[in-house]
Motif scaffolding. Sequence first.
Motif, short mmCIF file in Angstrom:
data_model
loop_
_atom_site.label_atom_id
_atom_site.label_comp_id
_atom_site.label_asym_id
_atom_site.label_seq_id
_atom_site.Cartn_x
_atom_site.Cartn_y
_atom_site.Cartn_z
N VAL A 177 63.06 13.58 44.21
CA VAL A 177 63.85 13.11 45.35
C VAL A 177 65.14 12.46 44.84
O VAL A 177 65.12 11.76 43.82
CB VAL A 177 63.05 12.12 46.25
N PRO A 178 66.28 12.71 45.49
CA PRO A 178 67.51 12.02 45.10
C PRO A 178 67.49 10.57 45.62
O PRO A 178 66.78 10.24 46.56
CB PRO A 178 68.62 12.80 45.81
N LYS B 37 73.55 -0.12 70.57
CA LYS B 37 74.77 0.70 70.58
C LYS B 37 74.57 1.89 71.51
O LYS B 37 73.44 2.28 71.81
CB LYS B 37 75.07 1.22 69.16
N TYR C 165 65.83 1.67 54.49
CA TYR C 165 64.93 0.50 54.54
C TYR C 165 63.51 0.80 54.10
O TYR C 165 62.82 -0.08 53.61
CB TYR C 165 64.90 -0.06 55.96
N TRP D 128 70.83 -10.04 50.46
CA TRP D 128 70.35 -10.92 51.54
C TRP D 128 68.93 -10.54 51.96
O TRP D 128 68.22 -11.35 52.57
CB TRP D 128 71.29 -10.89 52.75
N LEU E 3 77.33 -8.31 56.99
CA LEU E 3 76.22 -8.61 56.09
C LEU E 3 76.59 -8.43 54.62
O LEU E 3 75.91 -8.95 53.73
CB LEU E 3 75.01 -7.73 56.42
N PHE F 228 69.96 18.44 46.07
CA PHE F 228 70.75 17.30 45.60
C PHE F 228 72.21 17.59 45.93
O PHE F 228 72.80 18.56 45.44
CB PHE F 228 70.55 17.16 44.08
N PRO G 252 78.38 2.89 58.30
CA PRO G 252 77.24 2.09 58.77
C PRO G 252 77.55 0.60 58.62
O PRO G 252 78.64 0.23 58.18
CB PRO G 252 76.10 2.53 57.85
N GLY G 253 76.57 -0.23 58.93
CA GLY G 253 76.77 -1.69 58.89
C GLY G 253 76.91 -2.25 57.49
O GLY G 253 77.07 -3.47 57.34
N ALA H 56 63.78 7.19 49.65
CA ALA H 56 64.45 7.49 48.38
C ALA H 56 63.54 7.18 47.19
O ALA H 56 63.98 6.69 46.16
CB ALA H 56 65.77 6.71 48.29
C1 FAD Z 1 72.67 -3.74 56.01
C2 FAD Z 1 72.47 -2.30 56.38
C3 FAD Z 1 73.08 -1.81 57.51
C4 FAD Z 1 72.91 -0.48 57.85
N1 FAD Z 1 73.54 -0.03 58.97
C5 FAD Z 1 73.42 1.27 59.33
C6 FAD Z 1 74.14 1.78 60.44
O1 FAD Z 1 74.86 1.06 61.14
N2 FAD Z 1 74.02 3.10 60.71
C7 FAD Z 1 73.25 3.94 59.95
O2 FAD Z 1 73.22 5.15 60.24
N3 FAD Z 1 72.56 3.49 58.89
C8 FAD Z 1 72.64 2.18 58.56
N4 FAD Z 1 71.96 1.72 57.46
C9 FAD Z 1 71.12 2.65 56.70
C10 FAD Z 1 71.90 3.37 55.58
O3 FAD Z 1 73.18 3.72 56.01
C11 FAD Z 1 71.19 4.67 55.19
O4 FAD Z 1 69.85 4.43 54.90
C12 FAD Z 1 71.81 5.39 54.01
O5 FAD Z 1 71.15 6.62 53.85
C13 FAD Z 1 71.71 4.60 52.70
O6 FAD Z 1 72.43 5.26 51.68
P1 FAD Z 1 72.06 5.05 50.15
O7 FAD Z 1 73.17 5.56 49.31
O8 FAD Z 1 71.65 3.65 49.92
O9 FAD Z 1 70.84 6.05 50.00
P2 FAD Z 1 69.30 5.78 49.63
O10 FAD Z 1 68.76 4.74 50.52
O11 FAD Z 1 69.15 5.61 48.18
O12 FAD Z 1 68.70 7.20 50.07
C14 FAD Z 1 68.70 7.55 51.44
C15 FAD Z 1 68.40 9.05 51.57
O13 FAD Z 1 69.49 9.75 50.98
C16 FAD Z 1 69.00 10.74 50.09
N5 FAD Z 1 70.02 10.96 49.07
C17 FAD Z 1 70.68 10.04 48.32
N6 FAD Z 1 71.55 10.65 47.49
C18 FAD Z 1 71.45 11.98 47.74
C19 FAD Z 1 72.06 13.13 47.17
N7 FAD Z 1 72.97 13.06 46.19
N8 FAD Z 1 71.71 14.35 47.66
C20 FAD Z 1 70.78 14.46 48.65
N9 FAD Z 1 70.16 13.41 49.20
C21 FAD Z 1 70.49 12.18 48.74
C22 FAD Z 1 67.71 10.10 49.56
O14 FAD Z 1 66.82 11.09 49.05
C23 FAD Z 1 67.15 9.46 50.82
O15 FAD Z 1 66.44 10.38 51.58
C24 FAD Z 1 72.10 0.39 57.07
C25 FAD Z 1 71.47 -0.12 55.92
C26 FAD Z 1 71.65 -1.45 55.58
C27 FAD Z 1 70.96 -1.98 54.35
#
Ligand code: FAD
Length: 439
Positions: free
Chosen positions: A38-39, A343, A46, A299, A293, A166, A101-102, A50
């Motif tokens: 998994v990527p 929203k 949350y 946090w 945030l 990926f 996102p947030g 991943a």
């Molecule tokens: C404070 C906070 C506020 C947020 N607000 C919002 C919001 O307003 N709206 C919203 O939509 N989301 C929101 N989120 C959620 C966040 O935007 C998503 O979960 C996002 O996917 C996180 O991206 P990441 O890079 O951390 O990926 P990860 O959490 O590491 O992975 C998320 C997913 O992406 C996949 N992935 C990662 N990299 C790749 C790649 N290269 N190729 C294929 N798949 C991949 C992973 O396998 C997994 O399934 C929020 C999260 C937080 C912590």
Amino acid sequence: MRESLWGWGRTSPSVADVVTPDSETTVLDALQSAVTVVPRGLGRSYGDAAQVAGGLVLRNDAFRDISPIGDDGVVTVGAGVSIDDIIRRGLPDGWFVPVTPGTRQVTVGGAIAADVHGKNHHVDGSFASHVRSLRLLTPTGPLHCSPHENEDVFWATMGGMGLTGFVVNATIQLIPVVSDRVIVDTVRHANIDDVMADMLANDHRYRYSVSWVDCMSKGRSMGRGIITRGDHDPSPSPEKTPPRRARLSVPFSAPNGILNSLSIRAFNEGWFRKAPRHRIGEYQTLGTFFHPLDGVQDWNRLYGSRGFVQYQFAVPDAAGDTVRAAIELLSSSGVPSFLAVLKRFGDGNPGSLSFPIPGWTLALDLPVGPSALPGVLDQLDQLVAAAGGRIYLAKDSRLDPDLFREMYPRVDDFLAVKRRVDPHNVMVSDLSRRIGLIN
Ligand SMILES: Cc1cc2nc3c(=O)[nH]c(=O)nc-3n(C[C@H](O)[C@H](O)[C@H](O)COP(=O)(O)OP(=O)(O)OC[C@H]3O[C@@H](n4cnc5c(N)ncnc54)[C@H](O)[C@@H]3O)c2cc1C
């Protein structure tokens, strides 16, 4: 290296081998030799999306190239580039991300895999609406995907939670801005009916809109809330300064139970009282408006070692009553809940697992601990499913397979595409195992 990984809610850790491939060849080798892969981006989902217990996690950090931004605002970015990186690169030249996102601390790979939405979904749609094309490495080989080429794989990947392959890079359309400020109108309402009526009547006048709703208040003030809406300032600012980096951090996990009914009720009360009843034309920085945030690093440790559940659902417009019912359930259950985020969603897109549907979305932050919490969440699931709604997979850590299928009726379309690009079911996560999202 073997690591224990979890999502931002810190609820469901699992152990896997973790590597950071730095070339397409290394990724393809891993996809063709490992049993389950998994990527992973910045780990801001949350739940358990991943991570994969006993498998191989491919971090996307090494794919961090950003092309020059074209005069038309089109840019190609590596999957490991964050929203923060794009803003830092683009803003001085007058370009901003089309959807954020947030938090800015999410990667482009994560934004695509979750098809993230922002405060402008009712106007601009989700992240997918602004992706022109992407390069995807699948277990059966590399693919160039766009809405016109390999379109079924393109749309399965938008919201596909990293299960089609990926993502190496994506070409994205940025939006032009002339300032680093947002002009914000704020209004406070005494209960959820007034909040929702105002959003229905007035959200269309703004590009960005969000409401903070108090799910612990009861009676006539049940669901009281604060709506903040804004647009980019049309007056040019001399310098367009990117948002400040976090200055504070939470260095270790707080003791469990610090965030309880009493402390959260007091926080919600304070937040509500400090908001103006009605203020128009306030200038806010991009950071304050979009990513409040991000001011405090880590946090999530405030919730203690038990962590917290983010529960976000979407329901169609016709099911506005479900939003009220969910708030009523929470306020009467006594389960502590920080200010929820409400929203409006505009039209969805062809992504078979993409989350947004036209209507309402409510996101709740719920500390793990209270014995009533699991039962309340089960009841919420039932309310949402009965209303034709769905849970956001990027935030989920507990949905069961039957409800998942009910909420995402196009899951078989997704699996048909996945079977083609991943016939041996290599792309697997703890999430996909839990909800039965496997070939
Ligand atoms: C404070 C906070 C506020 C947020 N607000 C919002 C919001 O307003 N709206 C919203 O939509 N989301 C929101 N989120 C959620 C966040 O935007 C998503 O979960 C996002 O996917 C996180 O991206 P990441 O890079 O951390 O990926 P990860 O959490 O590491 O992975 C998320 C997913 O992406 C996949 N992935 C990662 N990299 C790749 C790649 N290269 N190729 C294929 N798949 C991949 C992973 O396998 C997994 O399934 C929020 C999260 C937080 C912590």
